[in-house]
Structure formats: C-alpha cells, structure tokens
Motif scaffolding. Structure first.
Motif, short mmCIF file in Angstrom:
data_model
loop_
_atom_site.label_atom_id
_atom_site.label_comp_id
_atom_site.label_asym_id
_atom_site.label_seq_id
_atom_site.Cartn_x
_atom_site.Cartn_y
_atom_site.Cartn_z
N TYR A 479 33.36 79.78 89.36
CA TYR A 479 31.98 80.04 89.95
C TYR A 479 31.60 81.62 90.29
O TYR A 479 30.72 81.73 90.86
CB TYR A 479 31.66 79.17 91.18
N ARG A 480 32.63 82.42 90.11
CA ARG A 480 32.42 84.01 90.47
C ARG A 480 31.41 84.36 89.23
O ARG A 480 31.81 84.19 88.03
CB ARG A 480 33.56 84.70 90.54
N LEU A 481 30.47 85.05 89.46
CA LEU A 481 29.51 85.85 88.41
C LEU A 481 30.19 87.13 88.22
O LEU A 481 30.32 88.08 88.99
CB LEU A 481 28.14 85.99 89.07
N LEU A 482 30.27 87.48 86.89
CA LEU A 482 30.72 88.61 86.32
C LEU A 482 29.51 89.68 85.66
O LEU A 482 29.22 88.95 84.46
CB LEU A 482 31.96 88.34 85.32
N VAL A 483 29.11 90.47 86.13
CA VAL A 483 27.89 91.27 85.71
C VAL A 483 28.30 92.14 84.58
O VAL A 483 29.54 92.94 85.06
CB VAL A 483 27.10 91.75 86.69
N GLY A 484 28.01 92.24 83.52
CA GLY A 484 28.38 93.26 82.55
C GLY A 484 29.37 92.68 81.45
O GLY A 484 29.74 93.30 80.59
N VAL A 485 29.70 91.45 81.68
CA VAL A 485 30.78 90.83 80.69
C VAL A 485 30.11 89.59 80.42
O VAL A 485 30.03 88.40 81.02
CB VAL A 485 32.28 90.49 81.67
N PRO A 486 29.97 89.38 79.03
CA PRO A 486 29.55 88.08 78.35
C PRO A 486 30.71 86.89 78.41
O PRO A 486 31.72 87.22 78.54
CB PRO A 486 29.11 88.23 76.85
N GLY A 487 30.01 85.78 78.44
CA GLY A 487 30.98 84.71 78.52
C GLY A 487 31.54 84.36 77.37
O GLY A 487 31.19 84.56 76.23
N ARG A 488 32.69 83.84 77.33
CA ARG A 488 33.66 83.30 76.19
C ARG A 488 33.28 81.75 76.07
O ARG A 488 33.27 81.10 77.19
CB ARG A 488 35.13 83.61 76.30
N SER A 489 33.29 81.28 74.99
CA SER A 489 33.24 79.81 74.73
C SER A 489 34.77 79.17 75.29
O SER A 489 34.81 78.40 75.81
CB SER A 489 33.35 79.34 73.30
N ASN A 490 35.73 80.00 75.13
CA ASN A 490 37.28 79.31 75.76
C ASN A 490 37.26 78.10 74.95
O ASN A 490 38.37 77.46 75.26
CB ASN A 490 37.24 79.21 77.14
N ALA A 491 37.07 77.64 73.74
CA ALA A 491 37.16 76.25 73.33
C ALA A 491 38.64 76.33 72.59
O ALA A 491 39.29 75.15 72.92
CB ALA A 491 36.28 75.93 72.06
N PHE A 492 38.92 77.08 71.92
CA PHE A 492 40.26 77.24 71.26
C PHE A 492 41.49 77.35 72.52
O PHE A 492 42.42 76.51 72.15
CB PHE A 492 40.55 78.64 70.36
N GLU A 493 41.19 78.00 73.31
CA GLU A 493 42.31 78.54 74.20
C GLU A 493 42.58 76.96 75.14
O GLU A 493 43.54 76.58 75.49
CB GLU A 493 42.05 79.39 75.15
N ILE A 494 41.42 76.49 75.56
CA ILE A 494 41.37 75.11 76.21
C ILE A 494 41.80 73.92 75.23
O ILE A 494 42.78 73.36 75.89
CB ILE A 494 39.82 74.73 76.62
N ALA A 495 41.59 74.03 74.07
CA ALA A 495 42.24 72.87 73.10
C ALA A 495 43.61 73.10 73.16
O ALA A 495 44.45 72.22 72.79
CB ALA A 495 41.69 73.14 71.56
N ARG A 496 44.27 74.58 73.06
CA ARG A 496 45.65 74.64 72.76
C ARG A 496 46.41 74.12 73.99
O ARG A 496 47.60 73.77 74.06
CB ARG A 496 45.79 76.18 72.58
N ARG A 497 45.72 74.36 75.41
CA ARG A 497 46.42 74.12 76.53
C ARG A 497 46.31 72.78 76.80
O ARG A 497 47.06 72.21 77.55
CB ARG A 497 45.83 74.89 77.81
N LEU A 498 45.34 71.85 76.31
CA LEU A 498 45.28 70.47 76.46
C LEU A 498 46.23 69.75 75.31
O LEU A 498 46.36 68.41 75.45
CB LEU A 498 43.94 69.95 76.05
N GLY A 499 46.84 70.55 74.51
CA GLY A 499 47.97 70.00 73.72
C GLY A 499 47.46 69.92 72.25
O GLY A 499 48.33 69.54 71.26
N LEU A 500 46.48 70.58 71.87
CA LEU A 500 46.00 70.46 70.22
C LEU A 500 46.97 71.35 69.56
O LEU A 500 47.29 72.53 70.00
CB LEU A 500 44.54 70.96 70.00
#
Length: 787
Positions: A479-500
């Motif tokens: 919930y921290r706001l990072l000004v100057g940095v666009p957000g990442r989708s993190n979809a691939f990393e999350i999928a890998r950590r979930l076991g894909l």
C-alpha cells in the motif's frame, strides 16, 4: 462543489464525525450544512480559526459549551408578548452563562504569547449577560421550579400553604385516631382527590360520616370523603394555590420581560458562541485525527506529507506522500488490484475537501494544499441499473459531465480510466481523455492498468508515473505509493511463485513483444532502486535524529553547567554580602560609641580613643578581593567622578555616594552609615542624582527615591538571607530620605519575623518599629520608623 464527488469521497462521514465533536445541538445543525469553500480568503480564515482552536486545546484544554441552546423560538415568543416557561428561561440562562465561560478561558491566555485574533475577536464581540443568567437562576431551580426566594410574596404564600397543610393533616389525623370514626374508615390513611384532602370511608357509613364525597373506588365499597371539619381549610388551600399560581405567573412574566429587553444581545451572543463551538468542533476532530492545518498554496500546488485516509484506523492506514507542484500537473498511478490505488485517490480528494472546509487533515507539518473551485471524482463501479448502462457506459457518462465543467482551478480524480471495454480502444480513449484534461489546466490523478498510459506519462511533460508497491515475496501489496516509478504487472513472477512451471512462464513471455519485456525489466529495476534509496533515506533520517538528540543533550548539559555556575556566583555574592554586612554593623557600632562619647564627654575625648576606634574601622573593612560584577560600558567605568555621584567600589563590592573629593586620585565615599577614603582606580561611576537646594549657598545630594521602594518583600527567605538585604535596603532608604519603611515577611511560623525584629533592635538608625495595623498587613509586616 460537485455533490456526486462529495458522496463518492464520503465527505458526509467526515461531517458526521464533526457533528459528534460539537458541544451543542445548534452547532451540530450548522455543521451539518458545512461544505468546502472555493474562496481562498474564506478557506484561509477557516483554517486560521481552526489553528487557533488547536492552540487553545493544547494550552488550556477543552471548553465544551453544552449549555449553548437554540433559544431563537423562545426569543420570538418573548418579543411578541408571550410568557416563557421555566424550562425555556433555564435554556436562556444556560446560553447567557456561556459568555462568561468563554471570556474566562480566553483571558487566561497571555495575548503576547498567543495573539489568537479570531477567537479574541469573537470573545470581544460578546455582550455581557451573566447578570441575566444570575437573575433567572436565582428564581428557578435546575428542575424548572420557581423557588420561594423568587419573591417575598411567593415565599409568604408557600409558608401559609405549608402551615395550612399541617393544620389539615392534624385535623384528619385526629379523625383517624378517633374510636368513633375508626370503624367507619376503610383504611387509616389520608389521601387526595381533586386536589382536596380526603379519607377512605366504608360505603355503609355514607350517611353517618358527614362531609363531601369526591370519589369512590372501582368496587364501590369505598368512598373518598372530605370531612366537614376541613372543608373550609381545603377551600382556603385552593385560594392559596391560586394565589401561588398567579404569583408564579407574575414572576415568569418579569423574567420574560428581562429576556425581551436583552433579546438582541442574546441572539448576537448565540451566533458568536455557535461560531466558537463550530471552530472547536473542527479542532477536537483534528486533535483526534492527529491532524494539522495545512498551508495554502497560491499557485495551485498540492504537497501532502505522510497523508492518511481519515476514515481508516490509524493502526491500519499506510501514509503516502503526494506532490502536484509547478512541475507536475498529473499523476498516473498503476499497480495491481487491491493495492491501494483507489484509497490513494480518495485520500487526495477527501483531504482537499476537508482543508477547504477548515478541518485539520491527517498529515505531517509542512503539507500544502490548493483551493480548487471544484473537485471531480469518478471512482468505483458506477453501473446504473435504472438507465440500463454498463460499467463502461456509466463511467463515460460521468466523465463526459466532468469534461464539460472542468477548468484550470479543478482537481480531477479518475479511477480505472478506460476499463470495461476493449483494451486497445480503452487505452487510446484514456490517453485522449487525459490529454484533454491536461490541456484545460486541471490537476489530475488517475489510476489504470494500461501499459500505454505508463508510456504516455513518461513522454508527456508535466505528467509523472507512480505505482503502489507489491511485495512479490509475500504476494501481497504494501500500500506504499512510489512516485516516479510505474507499476509492474508482476503476473509472470506471481505465477512462478504460485507453482506454474517455468517452461509455461517462458512460453508466455515469448508471446509479448521484446519492447514490452524490456519495459517490465526497466520498471523492475526502477522499483528496486527506489526501494534501496528509500532504505538509505531512512538510515540517513535515523542518523540525523540521533545527531539532533545528541545536540539536544549537549545543550541541556550546557544549560545545567550555566545554572550551576550561576548558583556558585550567587553563593559567593551572598557570602560577600554577609562579610560586608558584618563590617557595616561593626562600623555602626564604632560610630555609635563615638556619638556616645561625644554626648557624655564633650571635649574630653582622648587621642588614643580615636586611634582605637579608627583601628576598629580599618579592621571592619573586608580584606577579600571579591570579583566585581561586570556591568556598564568602558566609557562609564572611566567617566569622571564628582561629589554627589553614585559609584561602585570594586574591591568592596558595594555602591556608595561621593561626599568629598580628596585631591584628584581619591574620594571620600559614604556606604550606608560608614565613610571611607577610596582611590579613584577602585571606583566606577554609576549615576548622578538630581541636586536639591537644601540650604541656600550649599548643595546636597540625595539618592533618587524613584529607584527605592517604600517596602521590601522578604517572604520565602531564611533569616540569614534576609539580614543582608535589610541592611542594604535601610541604607538605600536613608539615602532616599525615607522616614518610614515597611518590611514584608509574612506570618508563617514567625521565625522570619522574630529574626527581622531582633536585627532591628540592634540597628543604630532604627528609631522604632511595630507590627502592621488593620489594612497594613497585620503580623505579616513590620513598619519601621527611621532616625
């Protein structure tokens, strides 16, 4: 202000909390109508008054005005000739008494320390009505009953009623005790029917018991009869009760007339006191939220430091820093769902509305806000079932309405812009809408999932990327706001950590373009760098706080050292004064012996006696080389000295007066009753008293009495501390020409008084002394007659 935005940002919930903070119902009604103001001067006045309320809460505590009542209807009735009821009069008295409470609070704060111009202005405008409150409360008690003391006539009537009641009860109790009547009575009790005293009589004795029947029981077996012997007394009781009601009505009429005469002042005070309570309601809420009154930025910039959403518990909310300054017109926030993007939008919008209402905002000192003519928000799923519109259509409807009304003084908040339709078309439409808003000069904060908007924010001047942080390790947002940095989708990393399987993840990555992969990698690198910089900043801040604490400790130690040094100096000064005092007492004793010899042996004083007295005087002079106080400028120290000047004797540590010049390098100086020869190098000029022509042809000098008071306050001192002060004070008083002075020692245990009077017994220049008389302080002072 846009009503849809107020509902969307939950401004009404802030107003509910504000109403709970008010002391009175009249203030709560006024707060329920509070809306953000688009006028800069009004917002500045609102915030300044709230800041004064916060200052008063910190300095003097709270002042609840529960006594403040909405008495406008009562005042209208009084003005048209109606008579106010006791409860209405009590409400008037309660409101009138608030004036004195407010005045007492504000007068207890030093105006130089805290000017409080707004609150003092409200207080100064209040009319004095405490006398009206006192008149009403002296006539009506807290339960709304007109008291006996309201008038002599009412007191007389009520005494008569009590006496008559006692007589009636005595007559009826005699009947109850009579054997003749006991068999006729259903019960041996006295009761009332139709405000008349009766006894319960059995039905069968109806003819035998003479009196008036007022009621019967439900069964018909009991009759409530007023005995004939008390009929006249009950009639007289009714007459007295009517007299009582008439007198009460007369008293209420007089009190109503007093209210009518003060009607304008009461209404004026009600208005000012309501303003006072509204200010304090905002301050109380601000204190509870740990809020501050932000600065107003004339250029339309917004800078929120550690801002918190006021409707989220303090233990759960994550503070954010937001800056819309001269270089940043818009912020595009990207990041995962449930990551805090919408809360960020609502925080920015709600805090702007609160500031423009004069309500403290939960943020750190140094925060700045702008005054917006309008705040527009399109947040959340606004699907309209009534109009059969989809989510996308509903959003577009609101956005179209917003685009028609915005200008350079607007703040626009858009949540998930372009969502609900084809991603390609949605992204293109979102970019066009953002571009249009920016061209209008409005301040803008928008959230999105589209990668295209990240690129737009990076390329567009005045637009900056931001994101809400996501912890891939825990698969949860921070919930921290990072000004100057666009957000990442993190979809691939999350999928890998979930076991894909990695093979599936790699195949997925191959489906997106090389540029998109590079963008995601760049964003990840930026996020890592930002996190590292944040950690370094925290370390630097911790070191700075440690340095500040060390500096504070050093300053505290320095202050303690300075205080100890001053204590040592003061102790040395007291020791020096004690030595000087002993020397002066010895010199006084020698001079008194010389006077005694002169009186007893005129012309026969032997030379050896004078030599012996002179030797005692020389021995009385202190030998210690006390440090002289560093006072005066160098020009004053080296100034020429003439007869009559007041000087400071350096080695002696005392002031004296020059009475004779003994050549160019020496003077004869009188210190108290002692005269001595002093070298010029040992003297410092202090002042030249005015000359008094005492005898024609001669000039005398007298110490200015303006610097010497007629009294000396010794309270709180020990006897050994007081004696040197008395000794010096008596010298000053004699040189000032006083014949009578007063020593204030207080009563206490009497030890200081006894010590002072023992010292006065030995002093050569004290003629008499006595304790103070009536009006002079009694045993707490000693009045001294000087010779």
């Amino acid at each position: 202000m846009d009503s849809h935005t107020l509902r969307t940002l939950e401004y009404d919930r802030i107003i509910e909390q504000l109403e709970k903070s008010a002391s009175s119902e009249v203030s709560r009604r006024k707060l329920s109508r509070l809306t953000p103001s688009p006028d800069v001067a009004e917002v500045r006045q609102r915030l300044a008054s709230t800041q004064e309320g916060l200052d008063v809460l910190r300095l003097r505590g709270d002042l609840p005005l529960e006594g403040l009542q909405d008495i406008r209807s009562a005042l209208r009735r009084a003005n048209i000739g109606g008579v106010l009821s006791p409860s209405e009069l009590l409400q008037v008295a309660s409101t009138a008494a608030c004036e004195k409470q407010v005045r007492k609070l504000i007068e207890g704060i030093d105006e130089e320390e805290r000017p409080l111009p707004i609150l003092r202005g409200l207080t100064d405008g209040l009319e004095e009505l405490s006398s009206l409150a006192r008149i009403i409360r002296n006539a009506i008690d807290e339960e709304g009953r007109v008291m006996d003391q309201a008038s002599p006539e009412l007191a007389r009537i009520r005494r008569a009623i009590l006496q008559l009641q006692a007589g009636i009860r005595a007559s009826l109790e005699q009947i109850l005790r009579s054997p003749h009547y006991q068999k006729m009575l259903q019960e041996g009790i006295i009761t009332q029917r139709n405000d008349r005293y009766v006894v319960p009589v059995k039905q069968e004795y109806r003819g035998a018991f003479s009196g008036i029947i007022h009621d019967q029981s439900a069964s018909g077996q009991t009759l409530f009869i007023e005995p004939e012997s008390v009929v006249n007394q009950n009639n007289r009781m009714r007459e007295l009760e009517l007299d009582e009601r008439r007198e009460v009505e007369r008293i209420l009429g007089e009190l109503t007339l007093a209210v009518q005469e003060n009607s304008d002042a009461l209404e004026h005070n009600l208005d000012l006191l309501t303003q006072w309570d509204v200010i304090f309601a905002k301050s109380r809420l601000g204190k509870r939220l740990k809020g501050i009154c932000p600065h107003l930025d004339k250029e339309g910039s917004v800078e929120l430091k550690q801002a918190r959403h006021p409707l989220i518990a303090m233990d759960d909310v994550v503070p954010i820093d937001v800056s819309l300054d001269g270089h940043t017109q818009a912020i595009i926030i990207t990041g995962p769902n449930t990551g805090g993007k919408t809360v960020t939008l609502k925080t920015i919008g709600l805090l702007s509305l609160m500031a423009q209402s004069g309500i403290p905002i939960p943020a750190e000192e140094g925060s700045r806000v702008a005054v917006f003519k309008d705040v527009f928000a399109d947040i959340g799923d606004e699907q309209s079932i009534e109009q059969n519109l989809s989510t996308f259509s509903s959003h577009m409807t609101h956005i179209i309405r917003i685009l028609e009304r915005i200008d350079s003084s607007s703040l626009v908040l858009l949540d998930e812009l372009g969502a609900g339709t084809d991603p390609t078309e949605g992204a293109a439409l979102a970019i066009a809408i953002l571009d249009h808003i920016i061209k209008q000069g409005s301040r803008l904060v928008a959230t999105t999932h589209y990668t295209e908007l990240k690129v737009f924010a990076h390329a567009r001047k005045g637009v900056i990327n931001a994101s809400v942080e996501f912890d891939v390790e825990t698969l949860s947002p921070t919930y921290r706001l990072l000004v100057g940095v666009p957000g990442r989708s993190n979809a691939f990393e999350i999928a890998r950590r979930l076991g894909l399987p990695d093979q599936v993840v790699q195949e997925a990555k191959a489906q997106i373009s090389h540029d998109e992969n590079r963008l995601e990698e760049m964003i990840g690198s930026l996020a890592t760098d930002t996190r590292t910089a944040s950690e370094k900043r925290k370390e630097a801040e911790a070191l700075r706080r440690e340095a500040d604490q060390l500096l504070s400790d050093l300053k505290a130690q320095w202050r303690l050292w300075e205080e100890e040094k001053e204590k040592l100096k003061e102790a040395a000064r007291r020791d020096a004064q004690s030595v000087v005092a002993r020397a002066k007492r010895e010199s006084e004793a020698v001079l008194e012996e010389l006077r005694q010899w002169t009186r007893e042996q005129r012309g026969s004083i032997k030379e050896h006696q004078l030599i012996e007295a002179r030797k005692r005087l020389e021995e009385a002079a202190p030998e210690a080389d006390w440090p002289r106080p560093v006072t005066g400028t160098e020009s004053e120290k080296n100034r020429s000295i003439a007869v009559g000047d007041e000087v400071f004797i350096r080695t002696f540590g005392q002031k004296g007066q020059v009475i004779e010049a003994l050549g160019e390098d020496a003077f004869q100086v009188q210190v108290g009753a002692m005269k001595m020869k002093v070298d010029r190098n040992n003297l410092e000029w202090r002042s030249t008293p005015k000359r008094d022509e005492a005898v024609k042809g001669s000039t005398s000098y007298r110490r200015s009495s303006s610097s010497v008071r007629h009294e000396l306050d010794l309270r709180g001192k020990l006897v050994e501390e007081a004696i040197p002060e008395i000794d010096k004070y008596l010298d000053d008083a004699l040189l000032a020409g006083y014949e009578q002075i007063t020593l204030i020692h207080g009563k206490g245990t009497g030890a200081l008084r006894n010590g002072v009077q023992r010292y006065l017994d030995r002093h050569a220049r004290v003629e008499t002394y006595r304790s103070g008389g009536q009006g002079e302080g009694g045993l707490g002072v000693t009045v001294v007659q000087l010779r």
